[in-house]
Motif scaffolding. Structure first.
Motif, PDB file in Angstrom:
ATOM      1  N   THR A  33      43.527  47.248  87.207  1.00 52.41           N
ATOM      2  CA  THR A  33      42.652  46.972  88.247  1.00 52.41           C
ATOM      3  C   THR A  33      43.543  47.053  89.693  1.00 52.41           C
ATOM      4  O   THR A  33      43.056  47.422  90.692  1.00 52.41           O
ATOM      5  CB  THR A  33      41.578  45.756  88.369  1.00 52.41           C
ATOM      6  OG1 THR A  33      42.822  44.716  88.226  1.00 52.41           O
ATOM      7  CG2 THR A  33      40.976  45.711  87.142  1.00 52.41           C
TER       8      THR A  33
ATOM      9  N   ILE B 142      38.628  36.384  88.690  1.00 49.71           N
ATOM     10  CA  ILE B 142      38.284  36.696  87.245  1.00 49.71           C
ATOM     11  C   ILE B 142      38.678  35.723  86.543  1.00 49.71           C
ATOM     12  O   ILE B 142      38.076  34.961  85.687  1.00 49.71           O
ATOM     13  CB  ILE B 142      38.575  38.150  86.951  1.00 49.71           C
ATOM     14  CG1 ILE B 142      37.558  39.034  87.636  1.00 49.71           C
ATOM     15  CG2 ILE B 142      38.166  38.271  85.535  1.00 49.71           C
ATOM     16  CD1 ILE B 142      36.111  38.984  87.609  1.00 49.71           C
TER      17      ILE B 142
ATOM     18  N   ASP C 117      36.090  41.879  83.401  1.00 50.55           N
ATOM     19  CA  ASP C 117      35.181  40.960  82.283  1.00 50.55           C
ATOM     20  C   ASP C 117      35.463  41.313  80.997  1.00 50.55           C
ATOM     21  O   ASP C 117      35.656  40.437  80.102  1.00 50.55           O
ATOM     22  CB  ASP C 117      33.650  41.070  82.547  1.00 50.55           C
ATOM     23  CG  ASP C 117      33.507  40.447  84.255  1.00 50.55           C
ATOM     24  OD1 ASP C 117      34.041  39.553  84.310  1.00 50.55           O
ATOM     25  OD2 ASP C 117      32.578  40.949  84.725  1.00 50.55           O
ATOM     26  N   TYR C 118      35.527  42.455  80.716  1.00 51.54           N
ATOM     27  CA  TYR C 118      35.746  42.865  79.374  1.00 51.54           C
ATOM     28  C   TYR C 118      36.961  42.471  78.859  1.00 51.54           C
ATOM     29  O   TYR C 118      37.243  41.982  77.799  1.00 51.54           O
ATOM     30  CB  TYR C 118      35.352  44.443  79.070  1.00 51.54           C
ATOM     31  CG  TYR C 118      36.118  45.065  77.858  1.00 51.54           C
ATOM     32  CD1 TYR C 118      35.280  45.099  76.652  1.00 51.54           C
ATOM     33  CD2 TYR C 118      37.105  45.637  77.776  1.00 51.54           C
ATOM     34  CE1 TYR C 118      35.538  45.496  75.258  1.00 51.54           C
ATOM     35  CE2 TYR C 118      37.481  46.296  76.308  1.00 51.54           C
ATOM     36  CZ  TYR C 118      36.749  45.978  75.473  1.00 51.54           C
ATOM     37  OH  TYR C 118      37.218  46.311  74.113  1.00 51.54           O
TER      38      TYR C 118
ATOM     39  N   GLY D 171      34.858  47.324  89.088  1.00 50.60           N
ATOM     40  CA  GLY D 171      33.745  46.096  89.147  1.00 50.60           C
ATOM     41  C   GLY D 171      32.296  46.267  88.725  1.00 50.60           C
ATOM     42  O   GLY D 171      31.907  45.659  87.890  1.00 50.60           O
ATOM     43  N   SER D 172      32.018  47.765  89.094  1.00 49.62           N
ATOM     44  CA  SER D 172      30.476  48.016  88.521  1.00 49.62           C
ATOM     45  C   SER D 172      30.579  48.174  86.852  1.00 49.62           C
ATOM     46  O   SER D 172      29.601  47.824  86.306  1.00 49.62           O
ATOM     47  CB  SER D 172      30.387  49.219  89.163  1.00 49.62           C
ATOM     48  OG  SER D 172      30.247  48.944  90.588  1.00 49.62           O
ATOM     49  N   LEU D 173      31.853  48.571  86.378  1.00 47.16           N
ATOM     50  CA  LEU D 173      31.923  48.924  85.021  1.00 47.16           C
ATOM     51  C   LEU D 173      32.384  47.352  84.136  1.00 47.16           C
ATOM     52  O   LEU D 173      31.997  47.723  83.090  1.00 47.16           O
ATOM     53  CB  LEU D 173      33.042  50.077  84.703  1.00 47.16           C
ATOM     54  CG  LEU D 173      32.506  51.098  85.072  1.00 47.16           C
ATOM     55  CD1 LEU D 173      33.940  52.207  84.940  1.00 47.16           C
ATOM     56  CD2 LEU D 173      31.562  51.844  84.227  1.00 47.16           C
ATOM     57  N   GLY D 174      32.596  46.395  84.960  1.00 49.95           N
ATOM     58  CA  GLY D 174      33.153  45.250  84.381  1.00 49.95           C
ATOM     59  C   GLY D 174      34.256  45.338  83.504  1.00 49.95           C
ATOM     60  O   GLY D 174      34.511  44.702  82.391  1.00 49.95           O
ATOM     61  N   THR D 175      35.126  46.089  84.025  1.00 50.43           N
ATOM     62  CA  THR D 175      36.296  46.175  83.410  1.00 50.43           C
ATOM     63  C   THR D 175      37.222  44.850  83.016  1.00 50.43           C
ATOM     64  O   THR D 175      37.615  44.586  82.091  1.00 50.43           O
ATOM     65  CB  THR D 175      37.436  47.362  84.218  1.00 50.43           C
ATOM     66  OG1 THR D 175      36.725  48.489  84.397  1.00 50.43           O
ATOM     67  CG2 THR D 175      38.772  47.443  83.603  1.00 50.43           C
TER      68      THR D 175
ATOM     69  N   GLU E 159      26.414  46.880  79.729  1.00 52.21           N
ATOM     70  CA  GLU E 159      27.669  46.369  79.245  1.00 52.21           C
ATOM     71  C   GLU E 159      28.249  47.969  78.742  1.00 52.21           C
ATOM     72  O   GLU E 159      27.818  48.469  78.040  1.00 52.21           O
ATOM     73  CB  GLU E 159      27.884  45.351  78.343  1.00 52.21           C
ATOM     74  CG  GLU E 159      27.449  44.066  78.677  1.00 52.21           C
ATOM     75  CD  GLU E 159      27.532  42.954  78.025  1.00 52.21           C
ATOM     76  OE1 GLU E 159      28.168  43.198  76.782  1.00 52.21           O
ATOM     77  OE2 GLU E 159      27.334  41.981  77.991  1.00 52.21           O
TER      78      GLU E 159
ATOM     79  N   SER F  71      34.660  50.691  79.694  1.00 50.33           N
ATOM     80  CA  SER F  71      34.969  50.216  81.021  1.00 50.33           C
ATOM     81  C   SER F  71      36.562  50.432  81.567  1.00 50.33           C
ATOM     82  O   SER F  71      36.807  50.374  82.666  1.00 50.33           O
ATOM     83  CB  SER F  71      34.456  49.094  81.145  1.00 50.33           C
ATOM     84  OG  SER F  71      35.372  47.831  80.282  1.00 50.33           O
TER      85      SER F  71
END
Length: 462
Positions: free
Chosen positions: A373, A382, A343-344, A337-341, A2, A7
């Motif tokens: 994004t 999401i 989601d954060y 997406g890889s950084l989880g922006t 995470e 992110s």
């Protein structure tokens, strides 16, 4: 792993640099480097390799590659149309011979109407609407910024407001996944609560009819008019000094493109427009229109078949700047997406739970995520699984939360400089990306503000 608040750094950097430097390519490239630097554990070599891999991997996605092919081939087709005199001929037909469009307001409303009618897919809509309207609005001295705003703020919201469009079943699938009864009905009812998109579509028409511009748009319009060398009602203007009979070189290819596109969507969806492959359909449609042009131009002694094919590829080459920006935008989307922006950012929302203001907060955070994004479909994917269960637990009106998420997702899709529809709108209207974002954003914020007020009011009622 995470990355927390880090992110969101690449997306913030991309937006800030784009607005500050007015160079979207530089902004996207810098954000890719910074994002991969974080993702690789702060390794310089890892940053370089990661950035290269993400750019290359864009072409591993059939959807991304299809959009790039659409951009290239559409550029080639419209270069052929321009060489054949189709753009000037269409403008002359609309203004001089038939008097279908008689004023600036008429040209703007014509553009708005096309955006309303071509609602099947956001990408398809902005490309068709922008390409058809550009010569007409240019002839009436309407700035590319205003044309892009009308196209983008009408076409993109309409693609989510019409239930038979591509977004309809997409949204319904997330509702069904949460075990909510009658997902299609809930999706359709949610359209009435999609205040942002409703305000955007109706707002464009209202501002056009009132002849009111404000903020950067007012300055852009004034600067464009001041720089114009002629006007529709004044001296000669090269944009309307065309042969109306050559309008066929625009109208027929466009009709062929639309018919073939829709026919393939029906075919690929086994008779269901909502299940069809719009991207492949559009590629086939563009190629069908292009083949007609190449042959028609040869028959009318405007170059041989081989020369017209070369002209087509020259037009494709003219799109390379836009394609490069698009590739970088897709790479950044994968990076986020890889950084989880998303989601954060969505996780922050969970801490702000209050049934009465829940929908307003959900809409606001969805706007932030979609702007950061640059994707509406990704934002919906999401936010729906997170917000719908929360709405059920808090006894929040489901159609209202559906409308709020859908509207918030569209806000970023047509306001962010890293959105694919933003880039494609600018491509079809010949508008600078940064100028489009700066002139459109005040209107978008105005519509979003109105939506928040309504969600707050209804939050205490429903």
């Amino acid at each position: 792993m995470e990355f927390g608040i880090l992110s969101i750094l690449p997306s913030i950097l991309a937006i800030v640099l784009a607005l500050a430097t007015k160079n979207v390519f530089l902004a996207l490239f810098a954000s890719l480097l910074v994002g991969n630097f974080i993702l690789s554990g702060y390794s310089l070599m890892g940053m370089l390799v990661g950035t290269k891999d993400m750019i290359v991997n864009v072409f591993s996605s059939s959807s991304s590659t299809s959009i790039i092919i659409i951009l290239l081939t559409l550029g080639g087709m419209f270069y052929l149309i321009e060489k054949a005199g189709g753009l000037k001929g269409f403008t002359a037909l609309m203004i001089k011979k038939r008097s279908i469009v008689k004023s600036r307001v008429g040209a703007e409303l014509f553009t708005w109407l096309i955006g309303v009618l071509v609602f099947i897919d956001g990408t398809l809509s902005v490309m068709i609407t922008g390409s058809i309207s550009r010569p007409l609005t240019k002839a009436f001295g309407i700035s590319p910024e205003k044309t892009a705003w009308i196209v983008h703020s009408t076409a993109t919201p309409m693609s989510i407001l019409v239930p038979i469009a591509a977004y309809g079943p997409y949204i319904a699938s997330f509702i069904e996944a949460q075990g909510i009864e009658n997902p299609t009905t809930q999706m359709v009812r949610g359209i009435g609560f999609n205040f942002y998109c409703i305000f955007a579509v109706l707002g464009v028409a209202v501002f056009v009819l009132l002849k009111k511009d404000f903020g950067p748009m007012k300055k852009a319009e004034a600067a464009y008019i001041a720089a114009a060398t002629g006007s529709v009602s004044g001296e000669d203007d090269s944009d309307i000094a065309g042969d109306p009979s050559k309008a066929k070189f625009l109208l027929i290819p466009m009709v062929v493109m639309i018919v073939v596109t829709i026919a393939y969507i029906f075919y690929s969806g086994s008779g269901n427009l909502m299940d069809g492959d719009a991207e492949t359909g559009l590629i086939f449609g563009i190629m069908a229109g292009t083949i007609y042009l190449i042959i028609a131009m040869a028959v009318t002694k405007m170059g041989s078949v081989m020369n017209n094919i070369s002209t087509f590829f020259q037009g494709c080459g003219n799109m390379m700047d836009i394609v490069a920006i698009m590739v970088f935008a897709y790479a950044l989307s994968n990076l986020l997406g890889s950084l989880g922006t998303a989601d954060y950012l969505s996780g922050v929302l969970v801490k702000l739970i209050n049934p009465a203001i829940f929908t307003a907060i959900a809409f606001l955070f969805t706007c932030v995520i979609s702007f950061a994004t640059g994707t509406s479909a990704g934002t919906i994917a999401i936010m729906m699984p997170i917000l719908l269960p929360m709405a059920l637990a808090l006894n929040v009106h489901i159609p209202m939360i559906v409308g709020a998420v859908a509207g918030g997702a569209v806000f970023g899709d047509h306001s962010s400089p890293i959105s694919d529809t933003t880039i494609m709108t600018c491509s079809s209207t010949d508008c600078d990306v940064v100028s489009h974002v700066k002139t459109q954003l005040p209107y978008s914020l105005c519509f979003a503000g109105g939506a928040i007020v309504l969600y707050l009011i209804l939050g205490f009622i429903l």
